[in-house]
Write a protein that holds these residues in place. Structure first.
Motif, mmCIF file in Angstrom:
data_model
loop_
_atom_site.group_PDB
_atom_site.id
_atom_site.type_symbol
_atom_site.label_atom_id
_atom_site.label_comp_id
_atom_site.label_asym_id
_atom_site.label_seq_id
_atom_site.Cartn_x
_atom_site.Cartn_y
_atom_site.Cartn_z
ATOM 1 N N PHE A 1 92.067 22.172 82.342
ATOM 2 C CA PHE A 1 93.335 21.434 82.276
ATOM 3 C C PHE A 1 93.953 21.292 83.666
ATOM 4 O O PHE A 1 94.464 20.225 84.017
ATOM 5 C CB PHE A 1 94.312 22.155 81.351
ATOM 6 C CG PHE A 1 93.938 22.102 79.887
ATOM 7 C CD1 PHE A 1 93.317 20.988 79.348
ATOM 8 C CD2 PHE A 1 94.218 23.169 79.042
ATOM 9 C CE1 PHE A 1 92.971 20.930 78.002
ATOM 10 C CE2 PHE A 1 93.882 23.126 77.693
ATOM 11 C CZ PHE A 1 93.252 22.008 77.171
ATOM 12 N N GLU A 2 93.932 22.361 84.448
ATOM 13 C CA GLU A 2 94.524 22.302 85.790
ATOM 14 C C GLU A 2 93.731 21.352 86.684
ATOM 15 O O GLU A 2 94.309 20.659 87.528
ATOM 16 C CB GLU A 2 94.608 23.699 86.391
ATOM 17 C CG GLU A 2 95.629 24.580 85.679
ATOM 18 C CD GLU A 2 95.836 25.919 86.369
ATOM 19 O OE1 GLU A 2 95.520 26.034 87.570
ATOM 20 O OE2 GLU A 2 96.319 26.852 85.696
ATOM 21 N N ASN A 3 92.421 21.317 86.503
ATOM 22 C CA ASN A 3 91.593 20.397 87.278
ATOM 23 C C ASN A 3 91.921 18.952 86.912
ATOM 24 O O ASN A 3 92.040 18.079 87.786
ATOM 25 C CB ASN A 3 90.114 20.691 87.005
ATOM 26 C CG ASN A 3 89.187 19.872 87.882
ATOM 27 O OD1 ASN A 3 89.333 19.835 89.095
ATOM 28 N ND2 ASN A 3 88.216 19.203 87.268
ATOM 29 N N TRP A 4 92.091 18.688 85.625
ATOM 30 C CA TRP A 4 92.467 17.348 85.174
ATOM 31 C C TRP A 4 93.875 16.988 85.661
ATOM 32 O O TRP A 4 94.151 15.836 85.976
ATOM 33 C CB TRP A 4 92.391 17.256 83.652
ATOM 34 C CG TRP A 4 90.988 17.249 83.119
ATOM 35 C CD1 TRP A 4 89.826 17.258 83.852
ATOM 36 C CD2 TRP A 4 90.600 17.228 81.748
ATOM 37 N NE1 TRP A 4 88.742 17.254 83.015
ATOM 38 C CE2 TRP A 4 89.165 17.227 81.721
ATOM 39 C CE3 TRP A 4 91.286 17.212 80.539
ATOM 40 C CZ2 TRP A 4 88.452 17.216 80.526
ATOM 41 C CZ3 TRP A 4 90.554 17.192 79.355
ATOM 42 C CH2 TRP A 4 89.161 17.197 79.335
ATOM 43 N N SER A 5 94.754 17.958 85.709
ATOM 44 C CA SER A 5 96.116 17.720 86.180
ATOM 45 C C SER A 5 96.105 17.194 87.615
ATOM 46 O O SER A 5 96.848 16.265 87.963
ATOM 47 C CB SER A 5 96.932 19.012 86.099
ATOM 48 O OG SER A 5 98.200 18.854 86.687
ATOM 49 N N LYS A 6 95.247 17.771 88.441
ATOM 50 C CA LYS A 6 95.122 17.307 89.834
ATOM 51 C C LYS A 6 94.461 15.932 89.886
ATOM 52 O O LYS A 6 94.873 15.058 90.655
ATOM 53 C CB LYS A 6 94.310 18.316 90.642
ATOM 54 C CG LYS A 6 94.986 19.670 90.809
ATOM 55 C CD LYS A 6 94.064 20.660 91.508
ATOM 56 C CE LYS A 6 94.718 22.038 91.607
ATOM 57 N NZ LYS A 6 93.787 23.041 92.218
#
Length: 499
Positions: free
Chosen positions: A59-64
């Motif tokens: 999720f954090e990777n997609w957020s970036k």
């Protein structure tokens, strides 16, 4: 022939229509990956979660990637929104519209095919039973002196167990959960479970395996329940079924025994007695929700809320004390100064203001390791907006606690383990609004009072009596194992008696 072509054309058109529909994003839905036909983002989430060691990292990777702190995705036919900033997390925690729970296959499987208990329910059932359970738990001492007395007794048993290790290398994760569960079980059932009870050992093993097999969304079982028919072991279905059967048998033994012993004098002495009395009071009443299934699910909710997260936090705290002897020395000196004139005085949570560095250390363990990096899941009870985007009714909301606890703008150096961040210039602990390991609002963790009290008291007594050192082999790792909750990899330490 013309009729046949007409039917084929209709079927092709029908398939194309639903194919396009399955890929269409709702109007003004939060940004995120493109929906794939039929499956949404289920497979790419699983792929990235494995590659990045956890759903939260995906999720954090997609957020970036999509430059957003609110992600919109689709898991098969379930719309999902993930919030990854303090402002949005705070809003989801406190807004009534986000107090619902999804009605998914995995959540029903968790509650033995029902939608009962407290954690996985919402609406009238949730309000009624949460209020009843918390009222009765407070009555029998939850968060009060009676609970502290149970913690004191269990702490003595824990110290005896550590003493019997005779300074041999051991992984604390093999014995901490039993101590935490026993405090909770005394409040729930009025009795403790012997540490060597085979039933308890088996149940804790099942809970531990369950936490590693599934992620917060229930693995692939939620999106593809039919997997239970073709891959019952690999999908985790058989594991949950086994755990359900063991837990149900374990709980029902205690419930039946309580029924036989129920009297007007002991009707309020523990949660099970109080619930049986309430069931009896509702006999014959239409639409009563007080029944044995609801009772077993309520016990299960407390069982889960009070066991793994608390014991894992203790486990990680002992691991950090072993790897950071400087921190251990500072805490040891603080404890010695407080117990200088009365070494037999038991350190209850109410005394934590006298232990600011230990208090800060515990908070830093919870912030740094964020063993529940994604919490929830919540369900939007009606159409609403969040972060300027439309959130359709019944959308599932996931809460990114790790992103808040590791927010570089707020913390400055979140990747550094530094208890001093929670201490002010006067040496007192700071309450930071970005620190929320138990959540906020009415959906706050059921086990927070038990967790805070057990962690504090157990650590004081262990550090007071023992020096924790890393073993020569099986060194600790700061990389945690993924799952519903994160957990430390097995490691070993030695408990050396303090002079």
């Amino acid at each position: 022939m013309d009729t046949f072509l007409l039917i084929v054309t209709f079927l092709i058109g029908y398939i194309i229509y639903f194919l396009i529909k399955s890929m269409k994003r709702p109007t003004d839905f939060p940004p995120g990956p493109q929906f794939r036909p039929w499956v949404g983002n289920s497979f790419e989430l699983r792929k990235d979660a494995i590659a990045l060691s956890g759903q939260h990292m995906a999720f954090e990777n997609w957020s970036k990637k999509y430059n957003t702190d609110i992600l919109g995705l689709k898991l098969r036919d379930e719309l999902v929104v993930v919030v990854l900033s303090y402002t949005l997390v705070h809003e989801v925690h406190l807004q009534e519209v986000f107090e619902g729970r999804p009605d998914t296959f995995f959540l029903r499987l968790r509650t033995m095919g029902t939608r009962k208990g407290i954690t996985c329910t919402d609406g009238k059932l949730w309000y009624e039973h949460r209020n009843f359970a918390m009222k009765q738990m407070r009555h029998v001492g939850y968060g009060r002196t009676q609970m502290e007395q149970h913690i004191e007794k269990e702490c003595n048993s824990l110290l005896t167990y550590i003493e019997n290790t005779k300074s041999e290398p051991i992984w604390p994760g093999t014995f901490l959960a039993q101590s935490v569960i026993n405090v909770l079980w005394c409040l729930t059932a009025g009795q403790r479970i012997e540490r060597n009870d085979k039933r308890l050992v088996k149940l804790l093993d099942l809970l531990n395996r369950r936490s590693k097999v599934f992620d917060l969304c229930g693995g692939m079982l939620t999106q593809f329940p039919w997997l239970r028919h073709i891959a019952p072991d690999k999908s985790g279905y058989n594991l949950v079924r086994q755990m359900n059967e063991e837990l149900h048998h374990f709980f029902m033994e205690t419930i039946e025994e309580h029924k036989k012993r129920l009297t007007p004098e002991n009707a309020d002495s523990d949660l099970i007695f109080a619930y049986i009395r309430e069931m009896n009071n509702h006999l014959g009443a239409e639409n009563s929700t007080f029944n044995e299934t609801q009772l077993t699910m309520t016990i299960l909710d407390f069982f889960i809320a009070g066991s793994q997260t608390t014991s894992n936090t203790l486990d990680l705290a002992l691991m950090m004390l072993a790897t950071r002897p400087d921190i251990q020395q500072t805490i040891s000196q603080e404890i010695a100064a407080n117990l200088k004139f009365n070494t037999d005085e038991f350190p209850h949570l109410s005394a934590r203001t006298f232990y600011p560095y230990l208090d800060a250390f515990i908070m830093e363990v919870q912030r740094y390791f964020h063993i529940t990096p994604i919490t929830g899941p919540r369900r939007a009870l009606w159409d609403t907006t969040l972060g300027g985007y439309n959130i359709p009714k019944n959308t599932t909301i996931l809460i990114g606690l790790r992103s808040v606890h590791m927010d570089k703008t707020h913390w400055g150096d979140p990747d550094i383990f530094r208890p001093e961040r929670f201490i002010d210039s006067e040496g007192k602990t700071i309450k930071d609004e970005y620190f929320m390991p138990f959540g906020q609002g009415r959906r706050r963790c059921l086990g927070d009072a038990l967790a805070r009290a057990c962690i504090f008291s157990f650590l004081v007594k262990i550090i007071q009596n023992y020096k924790i050192e890393c073993a020569e082999t099986d060194k600790p790792s700061l990389i945690l194992q993924p799952g519903i909750t994160l957990s430390p990899k097995p490691y070993k330490v030695k408990f050396l008696v303090r002079e």
